[in-house]
Design a protein around this motif. Structure first.
Motif, PDB file in Angstrom:
ATOM      1  N   LYS A 137       0.833  -1.214   0.000  1.00 21.14           N
ATOM      2  CA  LYS A 137       0.000   0.000   0.000  1.00 21.14           C
ATOM      3  C   LYS A 137       0.862   1.257   0.000  1.00 21.14           C
ATOM      4  O   LYS A 137       0.533   2.246  -0.658  1.00 21.14           O
ATOM      5  N   ALA A 138       1.968   1.193   0.729  1.00 22.35           N
ATOM      6  CA  ALA A 138       2.868   2.356   0.760  1.00 22.35           C
ATOM      7  C   ALA A 138       3.424   2.620  -0.639  1.00 22.35           C
ATOM      8  O   ALA A 138       3.515   3.773  -1.088  1.00 22.35           O
ATOM      9  N   TYR A 139       3.758   1.545  -1.356  1.00 27.12           N
ATOM     10  CA  TYR A 139       4.284   1.686  -2.720  1.00 27.12           C
ATOM     11  C   TYR A 139       3.215   2.285  -3.646  1.00 27.12           C
ATOM     12  O   TYR A 139       3.496   3.171  -4.464  1.00 27.12           O
ATOM     13  N   ILE A 140       1.973   1.824  -3.468  1.00 26.18           N
ATOM     14  CA  ILE A 140       0.864   2.354  -4.276  1.00 26.18           C
ATOM     15  C   ILE A 140       0.692   3.855  -4.019  1.00 26.18           C
ATOM     16  O   ILE A 140       0.545   4.646  -4.961  1.00 26.18           O
ATOM     17  N   ASP A 141       0.738   4.249  -2.752  1.00 24.89           N
ATOM     18  CA  ASP A 141       0.577   5.668  -2.397  1.00 24.89           C
ATOM     19  C   ASP A 141       1.659   6.514  -3.073  1.00 24.89           C
ATOM     20  O   ASP A 141       1.397   7.616  -3.545  1.00 24.89           O
ATOM     21  N   GLU A 142       2.850   5.953  -3.127  1.00 22.32           N
ATOM     22  CA  GLU A 142       3.979   6.657  -3.724  1.00 22.32           C
ATOM     23  C   GLU A 142       3.814   6.769  -5.247  1.00 22.32           C
ATOM     24  O   GLU A 142       4.084   7.813  -5.848  1.00 22.32           O
ATOM     25  N   GLN A 143       3.304   5.692  -5.878  1.00 24.73           N
ATOM     26  CA  GLN A 143       3.206   5.656  -7.343  1.00 24.73           C
ATOM     27  C   GLN A 143       1.972   6.388  -7.876  1.00 24.73           C
ATOM     28  O   GLN A 143       1.994   6.916  -8.976  1.00 24.73           O
ATOM     29  N   GLY A 144       0.872   6.354  -7.122  1.00 23.69           N
ATOM     30  CA  GLY A 144      -0.368   6.958  -7.591  1.00 23.69           C
ATOM     31  C   GLY A 144      -1.146   6.042  -8.524  1.00 23.69           C
ATOM     32  O   GLY A 144      -0.684   4.959  -8.882  1.00 23.69           O
ATOM     33  N   ALA A 145      -2.336   6.488  -8.934  1.00 21.70           N
ATOM     34  CA  ALA A 145      -3.215   5.685  -9.796  1.00 21.70           C
ATOM     35  C   ALA A 145      -3.308   6.375 -11.163  1.00 21.70           C
ATOM     36  O   ALA A 145      -3.016   7.573 -11.245  1.00 21.70           O
ATOM     37  N   PRO A 146      -3.745   5.682 -12.240  1.00 22.13           N
ATOM     38  CA  PRO A 146      -4.039   4.243 -12.283  1.00 22.13           C
ATOM     39  C   PRO A 146      -2.789   3.389 -12.099  1.00 22.13           C
ATOM     40  O   PRO A 146      -1.695   3.812 -12.440  1.00 22.13           O
ATOM     41  N   ILE A 147      -3.031   2.188 -11.542  1.00 22.27           N
ATOM     42  CA  ILE A 147      -1.928   1.267 -11.260  1.00 22.27           C
ATOM     43  C   ILE A 147      -2.497  -0.153 -11.332  1.00 22.27           C
ATOM     44  O   ILE A 147      -3.705  -0.340 -11.179  1.00 22.27           O
ATOM     45  N   VAL A 148      -1.631  -1.121 -11.595  1.00 24.62           N
ATOM     46  CA  VAL A 148      -2.120  -2.477 -11.870  1.00 24.62           C
ATOM     47  C   VAL A 148      -1.601  -3.436 -10.809  1.00 24.62           C
ATOM     48  O   VAL A 148      -0.408  -3.447 -10.505  1.00 24.62           O
ATOM     49  N   ILE A 149      -2.521  -4.247 -10.244  1.00 29.42           N
ATOM     50  CA  ILE A 149      -2.177  -5.205  -9.193  1.00 29.42           C
ATOM     51  C   ILE A 149      -2.405  -6.615  -9.746  1.00 29.42           C
ATOM     52  O   ILE A 149      -3.490  -6.911 -10.245  1.00 29.42           O
ATOM     53  N   LYS A 150      -1.383  -7.468  -9.640  1.00 25.71           N
ATOM     54  CA  LYS A 150      -1.510  -8.816 -10.190  1.00 25.71           C
ATOM     55  C   LYS A 150      -1.152  -9.871  -9.152  1.00 25.71           C
ATOM     56  O   LYS A 150      -0.113  -9.770  -8.497  1.00 25.71           O
ATOM     57  N   ALA A 151      -1.995 -10.899  -9.055  1.00 24.62           N
ATOM     58  CA  ALA A 151      -1.638 -12.069  -8.256  1.00 24.62           C
ATOM     59  C   ALA A 151      -0.447 -12.733  -8.928  1.00 24.62           C
ATOM     60  O   ALA A 151      -0.370 -12.797 -10.152  1.00 24.62           O
ATOM     61  N   ASP A 152       0.492 -13.245  -8.144  1.00 18.46           N
ATOM     62  CA  ASP A 152       1.715 -13.800  -8.734  1.00 18.46           C
ATOM     63  C   ASP A 152       1.455 -15.076  -9.526  1.00 18.46           C
ATOM     64  O   ASP A 152       2.035 -15.295 -10.574  1.00 18.46           O
ATOM     65  N   GLY A 153       0.587 -15.934  -9.037  1.00 22.49           N
ATOM     66  CA  GLY A 153       0.425 -17.274  -9.636  1.00 22.49           C
ATOM     67  C   GLY A 153      -0.704 -17.334 -10.644  1.00 22.49           C
ATOM     68  O   GLY A 153      -1.229 -16.317 -11.087  1.00 22.49           O
ATOM     69  N   LEU A 154      -1.091 -18.559 -11.017  1.00 23.67           N
ATOM     70  CA  LEU A 154      -2.123 -18.743 -12.026  1.00 23.67           C
ATOM     71  C   LEU A 154      -3.498 -18.426 -11.448  1.00 23.67           C
ATOM     72  O   LEU A 154      -3.857 -18.905 -10.386  1.00 23.67           O
ATOM     73  N   ALA A 155      -4.279 -17.593 -12.157  1.00 22.19           N
ATOM     74  CA  ALA A 155      -5.611 -17.241 -11.656  1.00 22.19           C
ATOM     75  C   ALA A 155      -6.610 -17.181 -12.811  1.00 22.19           C
ATOM     76  O   ALA A 155      -7.560 -16.407 -12.776  1.00 22.19           O
ATOM     77  N   ALA A 156      -6.374 -18.006 -13.849  1.00 17.47           N
ATOM     78  CA  ALA A 156      -7.293 -18.115 -14.987  1.00 17.47           C
ATOM     79  C   ALA A 156      -7.638 -16.759 -15.593  1.00 17.47           C
ATOM     80  O   ALA A 156      -8.770 -16.505 -15.989  1.00 17.47           O
ATOM     81  N   GLY A 157      -6.664 -15.886 -15.671  1.00 14.12           N
ATOM     82  CA  GLY A 157      -6.883 -14.592 -16.329  1.00 14.12           C
ATOM     83  C   GLY A 157      -7.636 -13.596 -15.477  1.00 14.12           C
ATOM     84  O   GLY A 157      -7.927 -12.494 -15.910  1.00 14.12           O
TER      85      GLY A 157
END
Ligand code: AMP
Ligand code: GLY
Length: 450
Positions: A137-157
């Protein structure tokens, strides 16, 4: 020649259908397949225990191949590839088309893929990986939006959240890291810079050294019209993707695909099988990798294979021999596929709804519209029994059996005509809760018309 296709989706129905066109092919087994693959000439569904995640269960596949004189295994989905099914088959002397478990990490772990791209100067979005919610969350606050969050493993797209606001991004972090919404796949997240541009799917066959690019394509990942709503496995696709001009094509080969081949060779793990680069093409025509998949795309396979005039069986045989040609024969006409999804997709899916209005099977195989099945089954029978008893008719009731149910795919003189032809067939198909997008191909149609 006998072939085993592993998987149950629209991609596998299309692969089996394309392989069946080859005169040298006697028999195609699809494990576990769907109602569509069961009805296809020369094709038969089989249930093998082992076609999913568990590497220890590959023995069922190996035994089946040995008992049924299988000359070639084509693996559709990522899970068995990531679990090393190709390695297991090779150890047993069986010819299997796909990447090894090592190479499949390009899809199996976003962290592996991002580090691989960084090490090999493959253009991609800037990123950072996290397991700790507060740090994320701290990294997100620093980067601002829009921003993309991805699960590391397989999640069927579905493990990707494109957050428009910081609040949405924090919520995605809570879902994945705190609430475990994606299970183990989401216990580590990658947070990425938001890329702007137009997406394209660039899929190749690679035999360790030689690269055969497939026709280009583009899919629509969002659930609803106007590319809105949650991400899905793909709600429709078309080929070619006009955004991939010759110049873009050359850049992708030089900056993305060739470096993968070279780096995997340098690591002592030659890349074999299909490789799918999901790309964002920016205004300057420069490609950035959004993701790698270690397989053919679904639903991209359906329009791409509608256009393939070479035999997929020949191409795979050449690939297995390390002798892939540098091009294949394509129908110059575009093709477009529309996914019909079941009630609740992508959050949930509905099984057991009877599907009415499916087009008749075309014995001559030259119908310009084809309804590829994905999540379908027979009402009163296992898919396997149905295939044994009936390879011709449309008398059995076909029911829904998953989120993406069908992909109605048409070949026509323009992308607009292909869209209209696919829509006409789609409109005649009905089942409880069916939903589909009427705007598949809108980027390309806008280009066609301008
Ligand atoms: P993925 O599963 O990684 O392909 O992501 C699913 C979809 O999310 C992609 O097809 C894009 O539409 C979108 N997406 C993923 N990463 C980014 C990014 N860095 N910038 C913009 N959109 C993205
Ligand atoms: N259509 C996107 C995928 O196959 O991952």
């Amino acid at each position: 020649m006998n072939i085993l296709v592993i998987g149950s989706g629209g991609r596998e129905h299309a692969l089996a259908w394309q392989c069946a066109k080859d005169e040298n092919v006697q028999h195609i087994y699809v494990a576990p397949g769907n109602a569509g693959s069961a009805l296809e000439p020369k094709c038969q569904n089989v249930i093998l225990e082992a076609t999913n995640n568990d590497a220890s269960e590959h023995s069922a596949v190996i035994e089946f191949c040995q008992n049924n004189a299988i000359d070639m295994v084509i693996v559709g989905p990522e899970a068995p590839l990531v679990a090393g099914i190709v390695d297991s088959c090779r150890e047993a002397g069986i010819q299997a088309w796909g990447p090894t478990a090592y190479c499949a990490q390009l899809e199996g772990s976003k962290t592996f893929a991002k580090e691989f791209m960084a090490q090999n100067s493959i253009p991609t979005a800037a990123y950072q990986g996290f397991t700790d919610a507060a740090a994320a969350k701290a990294y997100i606050d620093e980067q601002g939006a829009p921003i993309v969050i991805k699960a590391d493993g397989l999640a069927a797209g579905k493990g990707v959240i494109v957050a428009e606001t910081i609040e949405q991004a924090h919520e995605a972090i809570d879902d994945m890291l705190a609430d475990n919404k994606f299970g183990d796949a989401g216990s580590r997240v990658v947070i990425e810079q938001f890329l702007q541009g137009e997406e394209a799917s660039f899929i190749c066959m690679i035999d360790g050294n030689n690269i055969l690019p497939m026709a280009t394509s583009q899919d629509h990942k969002r659930a609803f019209e106007g590319d809105t709503g949650p991400n899905t496995g793909g709600m429709g696709a078309y080929s070619p993707a006009p955004v991939v001009t010759q110049d873009v094509h050359d850049k992708v080969m030089a900056q993305v695909i060739q470096p993968v081949v070279d780096a995997m060779n340098a690591a002592g793990h030659p890349y074999t099988g299909f490789l799918y680069a999901g790309l964002m093409i920016d205004e300057a025509g420069d490609p950035y990798v959004i993701e790698f998949n270690c397989r053919f795309g679904d639903p991209e396979t359906q329009p791409i294979l509608m256009r393939l005039q070479s035999s997929m069986v020949d191409l795979v045989a050449q690939g297995l021999a390390g002798q892939l040609p540098s091009d294949a024969k394509w129908d110059t006409r575009p093709a477009l596929g529309i996914v019909v999804a079941s009630k609740g997709y992508p959050e949930s899916s509905s099984k057991g709804d009877v599907i009415a209005g499916l087009p008749e099977l075309d014995a001559n195989n030259n119908n310009p519209v084809k309804a590829f099945h994905a999540g379908t089954a027979f009402s009163h029978d296992s898919n396997t029994d149905a295939a044994h008893s009936d390879n011709t008719g449309n008398t059995k009731e076909v029911i829904t059996n998953g989120g993406r149910v069908l992909c109605v795919t048409a070949l026509a003189d323009s992308i607009l005509d292909a869209q209209q032809a696919a829509l006409a067939v789609t409109a005649a198909i009905s089942f409880d809760g069916a939903h589909y997008r009427r705007d598949i191909g809108h980027h390309a149609i806008a280009r066609e018309q301008s």
